[in-house]
Design a protein around this motif. Structure first.
Motif, PDB file in Angstrom:
ATOM      1  N   LYS A   1      -6.362  13.352 -19.847  1.00 48.74           N
ATOM      2  CA  LYS A   1      -7.263  13.591 -20.962  1.00 48.74           C
ATOM      3  C   LYS A   1      -8.642  13.016 -20.657  1.00 48.74           C
ATOM      4  N   ASP A   2      -9.608  13.483 -21.421  1.00 50.53           N
ATOM      5  CA  ASP A   2     -10.996  13.099 -21.194  1.00 50.53           C
ATOM      6  C   ASP A   2     -11.330  11.845 -22.004  1.00 50.53           C
ATOM      7  N   THR A   3     -10.626  10.758 -21.684  1.00 48.47           N
ATOM      8  CA  THR A   3     -10.876   9.471 -22.330  1.00 48.47           C
ATOM      9  C   THR A   3     -11.053   8.435 -21.233  1.00 48.47           C
ATOM     10  N   ARG A   4     -12.249   7.960 -21.070  1.00 45.29           N
ATOM     11  CA  ARG A   4     -12.546   7.076 -19.949  1.00 45.29           C
ATOM     12  C   ARG A   4     -11.691   5.802 -19.996  1.00 45.29           C
ATOM     13  N   GLY A   5     -11.093   5.472 -18.865  1.00 47.70           N
ATOM     14  CA  GLY A   5     -10.284   4.275 -18.745  1.00 47.70           C
ATOM     15  C   GLY A   5      -8.913   4.361 -19.365  1.00 47.70           C
ATOM     16  N   GLN A   6      -8.516   5.561 -19.850  1.00 42.90           N
ATOM     17  CA  GLN A   6      -7.218   5.713 -20.492  1.00 42.90           C
ATOM     18  C   GLN A   6      -6.480   6.947 -20.001  1.00 42.90           C
ATOM     19  N   SER A   7      -6.769   7.367 -18.784  1.00 38.85           N
ATOM     20  CA  SER A   7      -6.082   8.537 -18.251  1.00 38.85           C
ATOM     21  C   SER A   7      -5.989   8.428 -16.734  1.00 38.85           C
ATOM     22  N   PHE A   8      -4.925   7.756 -16.294  1.00 40.29           N
ATOM     23  CA  PHE A   8      -4.613   7.615 -14.877  1.00 40.29           C
ATOM     24  C   PHE A   8      -3.232   8.224 -14.676  1.00 40.29           C
ATOM     25  N   VAL A   9      -3.157   9.355 -13.970  1.00 38.23           N
ATOM     26  CA  VAL A   9      -1.913  10.127 -13.911  1.00 38.23           C
ATOM     27  C   VAL A   9      -1.642  10.570 -12.474  1.00 38.23           C
ATOM     28  N   GLY A  10      -0.394  10.420 -12.022  1.00 35.78           N
ATOM     29  CA  GLY A  10      -0.103  10.818 -10.657  1.00 35.78           C
ATOM     30  C   GLY A  10       1.358  10.681 -10.283  1.00 35.78           C
ATOM     31  N   ILE A  11       1.581  10.474  -8.991  1.00 34.65           N
ATOM     32  CA  ILE A  11       2.924  10.442  -8.430  1.00 34.65           C
ATOM     33  C   ILE A  11       3.064   9.221  -7.526  1.00 34.65           C
ATOM     34  N   ALA A  12       4.196   8.540  -7.638  1.00 37.66           N
ATOM     35  CA  ALA A  12       4.523   7.418  -6.753  1.00 37.66           C
ATOM     36  C   ALA A  12       5.574   7.873  -5.750  1.00 37.66           C
ATOM     37  N   PHE A  13       5.527   7.339  -4.547  1.00 37.41           N
ATOM     38  CA  PHE A  13       6.493   7.715  -3.519  1.00 37.41           C
ATOM     39  C   PHE A  13       6.714   6.534  -2.583  1.00 37.41           C
ATOM     40  N   HIS A  14       7.760   6.646  -1.783  1.00 31.45           N
ATOM     41  CA  HIS A  14       8.187   5.539  -0.923  1.00 31.45           C
ATOM     42  C   HIS A  14       8.372   4.272  -1.765  1.00 31.45           C
ATOM     43  N   GLY A  15       8.897   4.459  -2.971  1.00 31.57           N
ATOM     44  CA  GLY A  15       9.108   3.346  -3.872  1.00 31.57           C
ATOM     45  C   GLY A  15      10.247   2.445  -3.439  1.00 31.57           C
ATOM     46  N   GLN A  16       9.964   1.151  -3.407  1.00 32.62           N
ATOM     47  CA  GLN A  16      10.981   0.158  -3.085  1.00 32.62           C
ATOM     48  C   GLN A  16      11.540  -0.470  -4.362  1.00 32.62           C
ATOM     49  N   ASP A  17      10.679  -0.640  -5.363  1.00 30.85           N
ATOM     50  CA  ASP A  17      11.071  -1.148  -6.673  1.00 30.85           C
ATOM     51  C   ASP A  17       9.935  -0.819  -7.642  1.00 30.85           C
ATOM     52  N   ASN A  18       9.994  -1.372  -8.853  1.00 27.21           N
ATOM     53  CA  ASN A  18       9.003  -1.033  -9.874  1.00 27.21           C
ATOM     54  C   ASN A  18       7.604  -1.564  -9.580  1.00 27.21           C
ATOM     55  N   GLU A  19       7.490  -2.454  -8.631  1.00 29.23           N
ATOM     56  CA  GLU A  19       6.198  -3.051  -8.310  1.00 29.23           C
ATOM     57  C   GLU A  19       5.690  -2.666  -6.921  1.00 29.23           C
ATOM     58  N   THR A  20       6.552  -2.070  -6.103  1.00 28.84           N
ATOM     59  CA  THR A  20       6.236  -1.855  -4.691  1.00 28.84           C
ATOM     60  C   THR A  20       6.395  -0.381  -4.346  1.00 28.84           C
ATOM     61  N   PHE A  21       5.273   0.299  -4.101  1.00 31.49           N
ATOM     62  CA  PHE A  21       5.295   1.732  -3.836  1.00 31.49           C
ATOM     63  C   PHE A  21       3.911   2.174  -3.389  1.00 31.49           C
ATOM     64  N   ASP A  22       3.834   3.365  -2.816  1.00 28.35           N
ATOM     65  CA  ASP A  22       2.568   4.048  -2.591  1.00 28.35           C
ATOM     66  C   ASP A  22       2.386   5.059  -3.720  1.00 28.35           C
ATOM     67  N   ALA A  23       1.147   5.421  -4.003  1.00 28.20           N
ATOM     68  CA  ALA A  23       0.904   6.395  -5.069  1.00 28.20           C
ATOM     69  C   ALA A  23      -0.392   7.139  -4.830  1.00 28.20           C
ATOM     70  N   VAL A  24      -0.435   8.351  -5.345  1.00 22.88           N
ATOM     71  CA  VAL A  24      -1.660   9.137  -5.445  1.00 22.88           C
ATOM     72  C   VAL A  24      -1.838   9.457  -6.921  1.00 22.88           C
ATOM     73  N   TYR A  25      -3.031   9.180  -7.442  1.00 23.57           N
ATOM     74  CA  TYR A  25      -3.242   9.495  -8.856  1.00 23.57           C
ATOM     75  C   TYR A  25      -4.659  10.004  -9.097  1.00 23.57           C
ATOM     76  N   PHE A  26      -4.840  10.526 -10.302  1.00 26.61           N
ATOM     77  CA  PHE A  26      -6.089  11.183 -10.677  1.00 26.61           C
ATOM     78  C   PHE A  26      -6.682  10.502 -11.908  1.00 26.61           C
ATOM     79  N   ARG A  27      -8.011  10.588 -11.991  1.00 26.55           N
ATOM     80  CA  ARG A  27      -8.752  10.116 -13.164  1.00 26.55           C
ATOM     81  C   ARG A  27      -9.466  11.336 -13.763  1.00 26.55           C
ATOM     82  N   PRO A  28      -8.811  12.086 -14.624  1.00 26.70           N
ATOM     83  CA  PRO A  28      -9.424  13.324 -15.145  1.00 26.70           C
ATOM     84  C   PRO A  28     -10.758  13.104 -15.840  1.00 26.70           C
ATOM     85  N   PHE A  29     -10.941  11.951 -16.462  1.00 24.33           N
ATOM     86  CA  PHE A  29     -12.201  11.695 -17.166  1.00 24.33           C
ATOM     87  C   PHE A  29     -13.388  11.591 -16.212  1.00 24.33           C
ATOM     88  N   ASN A  30     -13.132  11.516 -14.906  1.00 23.05           N
ATOM     89  CA  ASN A  30     -14.212  11.477 -13.914  1.00 23.05           C
ATOM     90  C   ASN A  30     -14.467  12.828 -13.249  1.00 23.05           C
TER      91      ASN A  30
END
Length: 211
Positions: free
Chosen positions: A80-109
């Motif tokens: 959504k077009d709300t600055r600082g409140q829209s970070f959306v993407g995919i995590a992969f090579h996850g080891q646990d809830n804190e340890t992973f790689d990710a690619v995400y998008f900032r639609p408001f930018n």
């Protein structure tokens, strides 16, 4: 090696081999045995959309029984077009809830000239979050989208992981919006839908092709 295709049927909440999809498609309720959540609640819409609500800190919907190494992750995403409140993407090579790689998008930018270079981001948690990468490697692990979608629109993302290489394509573009080398040493791990601090997100048509 023959690729193994995996489909996530958004409405059903299923994470299944493609060969089994026809059988499971007859089910009408979410099947929690196929996924696990972290710091988010999940809702399923009549239009086969997976929705993760907004809360402080990161949230994940991990797909169970995944061991993704190399391959392609395709999905449709909406923020959504709300600055600082829209970070959306995919995590992969996850080891646990804190340890992973990710690619995400900032639609408001996406369509803001002074911020469009911060539209798509790679991170490797917990050591290399966006802030540390931006401070130490400015412009290397984030980029703009050449033909950006609207900030409130659905868009298609294709993430290609090949050993140390990560490429991100948006809306069928032949040229990657982001191309980086992995920072982490993780060779494989879980795959999950990811939303950032204070963010909710919508996802559908998720397909994983693991080589």
């Amino acid at each position: 090696m023959k690729a193994h295709n995996i489909i996530i049927a958004g409405l059903l909440g299923l994470f299944v081999p493609q060969a089994s999809l026809a059988q499971l498609a007859k089910k009408t309720k979410p099947e929690p045995q196929y996924w696990s959540t972290f710091n988010r609640e999940v809702k399923y819409g009549d239009d086969q959309v997976i929705y993760l609500n907004a809360k402080p800190n990161d949230g994940l919907l991990w797909l169970k029984d995944t061991d993704f190494t190399n391959g392609t992750i395709d999905l449709d995403i909406k923020g959504k077009d709300t600055r600082g409140q829209s970070f959306v993407g995919i995590a992969f090579h996850g080891q646990d809830n804190e340890t992973f790689d990710a690619v995400y998008f900032r639609p408001f930018n996406f369509n803001v000239p002074e911020r469009k270079s911060h539209s798509v981001q790679y991170i490797s948690m917990p050591q290399y979050d966006w802030k540390k990468l931006r401070e130490n490697f400015p412009g290397k692990y984030e980029n703009q989208i050449a033909s950006p979608p609207g900030a409130n629109d659905w868009f298609h993302a294709k993430i290609v992981v090949e050993n140390a290489s990560i490429k991100v394509f948006v809306n069928g573009s032949k040229d990657p919006s982001l191309e980086v080398d992995k920072i982490s040493d993780f060779k494989s791990g879980k795959v999950g839908l990811w939303v950032g601090h204070g963010s909710d997100g919508w996802f559908k048509n998720v397909e994983i092709k693991s080589e």
